[in-house]
Design an enzyme around this catalytic site. Structure first.
Site, PDB file in Angstrom:
ATOM      1  N   TRP A 119       0.860  -1.190   0.000  1.00  0.00           N
ATOM      2  CA  TRP A 119       0.000   0.000   0.000  1.00  0.00           C
ATOM      3  C   TRP A 119       0.896   1.239   0.000  1.00  0.00           C
ATOM      4  CZ3 TRP A 119      -2.059   2.683   4.833  1.00  0.00           C
ATOM      5  CH2 TRP A 119      -3.071   3.591   4.515  1.00  0.00           C
TER       6      TRP A 119
ATOM      7  N   ASP B  45      -0.543  -5.403   9.662  1.00  0.00           N
ATOM      8  CA  ASP B  45      -1.525  -4.433   9.223  1.00  0.00           C
ATOM      9  C   ASP B  45      -2.789  -5.209   8.873  1.00  0.00           C
ATOM     10  OD1 ASP B  45      -3.073  -2.488   8.120  1.00  0.00           O
ATOM     11  OD2 ASP B  45      -1.657  -1.909   6.540  1.00  0.00           O
TER      12      ASP B  45
ATOM     13  N   LYS C 230     -13.169  -0.967   6.316  1.00  0.00           N
ATOM     14  CA  LYS C 230     -13.757  -1.855   5.300  1.00  0.00           C
ATOM     15  C   LYS C 230     -14.758  -2.827   5.904  1.00  0.00           C
ATOM     16  CE  LYS C 230     -10.142  -0.061   3.444  1.00  0.00           C
ATOM     17  NZ  LYS C 230      -9.593   0.503   2.264  1.00  0.00           N
TER      18      LYS C 230
HETATM   19  N1  PLP Z   1      -3.555  -0.734   5.318  1.00  0.00           N
HETATM   20  C1  PLP Z   1      -3.912  -1.150   4.110  1.00  0.00           C
HETATM   21  C2  PLP Z   1      -3.178  -2.287   3.493  1.00  0.00           C
HETATM   22  C3  PLP Z   1      -4.950  -0.528   3.432  1.00  0.00           C
HETATM   23  O1  PLP Z   1      -5.286  -0.961   2.219  1.00  0.00           O
HETATM   24  C4  PLP Z   1      -5.622   0.551   4.035  1.00  0.00           C
HETATM   25  C5  PLP Z   1      -6.688   1.259   3.322  1.00  0.00           C
HETATM   26  O2  PLP Z   1      -6.783   1.311   2.130  1.00  0.00           O
HETATM   27  C6  PLP Z   1      -5.214   0.934   5.318  1.00  0.00           C
HETATM   28  C7  PLP Z   1      -4.187   0.270   5.930  1.00  0.00           C
HETATM   29  C8  PLP Z   1      -5.786   2.039   6.132  1.00  0.00           C
HETATM   30  O3  PLP Z   1      -7.043   2.468   5.918  1.00  0.00           O
HETATM   31  P1  PLP Z   1      -7.793   3.349   7.002  1.00  0.00           P
HETATM   32  O4  PLP Z   1      -6.826   4.327   7.548  1.00  0.00           O
HETATM   33  O5  PLP Z   1      -8.888   3.985   6.210  1.00  0.00           O
HETATM   34  O6  PLP Z   1      -8.285   2.402   8.031  1.00  0.00           O
END
Ligand code: PLP
Length: 401
Positions: A133, A214, A250
């Site tokens: 990411w 993560d 999500k």
């Molecule tokens: N880590 C991964 C791999 C992700 O794909 C995302 C969101 O796209 C996140 C972390 C963090 O998302 P959020 O800060 O919206 O919870």
């Protein structure tokens, strides 16, 4: 003249910039496959039924006030979040050696964890998968860690480069931090098998590498909260230490509520409580304390047996719709006789398919078919519907022939 006159325009975020371009396109057939957010079959954002019910309960409860939460957030929410990822019967929780702090969704949890490690951990190098990411390298660099990569994805097989992964982690310095996607690796949709996870675990423990999970997609990958948490639980079951960043963006559709948690699993209750005292010193000058609404929604759902069960059903329905989009896209390409092996579309899991389309093909599909995606060829399966699959299949077919 402005004192800011010298400031140069920063580039658009590569992921969020896709939506900016999409919004500017007047075409009626345009399709946004860039966003990492769930859409219904009608292409609409979804608020889960259980979330609506929980919010109703919260609104009806006149005893609720808007006071500040503690620095570490809502205590009940933190307990329930640790249970959700580590398992209700986790010995680490029973032994009180897990500290959990509510953070601003997954991103905030990663950042707080990164800042804590930069201040207090002896090894400042973090290994992240290649690719990963796009926000990971920035989060950890700004937290004060030194970012290196380990091989993860093999473009030739469109699968895991397991040999490369083992070699790179095997030659990492002892004690280094390793960022692992708990499930539904973003952007590739390629996860290790349970047997491969076990080998990764053994290698990492033998070299005292520190796992930082993560977990942004628990339940979203397979449709099962427990199955998607299994890699994390394997690393906790061996008694070793690790960090876990959780997001409810999500799996509860709470994107904009920014609800997440950072858990640090320690060797003893005493260490865990000292770690927590230092996490407070990281958080207090950053944002003082987290917001109350989203965490209250999550806690309301997780603690109520009926709401929890209903959530698992709604979550499974989202996961199943994504899996069905994979099948439909795969079938549509086969029906068109599109050259190439497209079986990775049905093999990969989670929200995204890493199509293997190159950046020129992506540009072509945007220009000729008004289909928007990141330049690495990643498409969000959650942004597809039965109605739009044929248009995407036509575009892919034209792009590769
Ligand atoms: N880590 C991964 C791999 C992700 O794909 C995302 C969101 O796209 C996140 C972390 C963090 O998302 P959020 O800060 O919206 O919870």
């Amino acid at each position: 003249d402005s004192v800011f006159a010298h400031i140069v325009r920063a580039p658009e975020d590569p992921i969020l910039g896709v939506t900016v371009a999409y919004n500017k396109d007047p075409s009626p057939v345009k399709l946004n496959l860039g966003v990492g957010a769930y859409r219904t079959e009608e292409g609409k954002p979804l608020v889960l039924n259980v979330v609506r019910q929980a919010e109703q309960q919260l609104v009806n409860d006149r005893s609720r006030v808007k006071e500040y939460l503690p620095i570490v957030g809502l205590a009940e929410y933190n307990k329930l979040s640790a249970k959700l990822i580590l398992g209700a019967d986790s010995p680490a929780i029973q032994e009180n050696r897990v500290t959990t702090v509510q953070c601003l969704s997954g991103t905030g949890s990663l950042r707080v964890g990164g800042e804590f490690l930069a201040r207090h951990y002896h090894q400042l190098t973090i290994y992240i998968p290649l690719p990963t990411w796009g926000n990971h390298p920035k989060i950890f660099t700004l937290a004060g860690l030194s970012v290196k990569t380990y091989r993860y994805y093999d473009p030739a097989t469109r699968g895991l480069d397991f040999q490369g992964l083992l070699e790179d982690l095997g030659s990492a310095p002892s004690g280094a931090i390793v960022l692992l996607h708990a499930c539904a690796h973003n952007p590739t949709g390629v996860d290790p098998t349970i047997q491969q996870w076990e080998q990764i675990r053994q290698l990492m423990r033998s070299k005292a590498l520190l796992p930082f999970f993560d977990s942004a997609y628990q339940g979203f990958a397979s449709g099962s909260l427990d199955a998607d948490a299994q890699p994390v639980r394997m690393f906790v079951a061996d008694g070793g230490e690790c960090l876990v960043a959780q997001s409810y963006a999500k799996n509860m559709g709470l994107y904009g509520e920014r609800v997440g948690a950072l858990s640090i699993v320690c060797k003893s209750a005493d260490v865990a409580s000292r770690v927590e005292s230092q996490l407070k010193l990281v958080i207090r000058p950053m944002y003082s304390s987290p917001p109350i609404h989203g965490a209250s929604i999550v806690a309301t759902i997780l603690k109520d047996r009926n709401l929890y069960t209903e959530w698992t059903i709604e979550l499974k329905a989202m996961a199943d719709r994504i899996i069905s989009m994979r099948q439909q896209l795969f079938d549509a390409l086969r029906a068109r006789g599109t050259p190439g092996d497209w079986s990775h579309i049905i093999k990969q899991i989670g929200m995204f398919t890493f199509t293997g389309l190159n950046s020129e093909q992506v540009v072509f599909m945007t220009r000729e078919y008004h289909i928007y995606m990141t330049s690495d060829g990643r498409i969000s399966m959650a942004g597809l519907s039965s109605r739009t699959v044929p248009h995407l299949a036509d575009a892919i077919h034209a792009a590769v022939t």
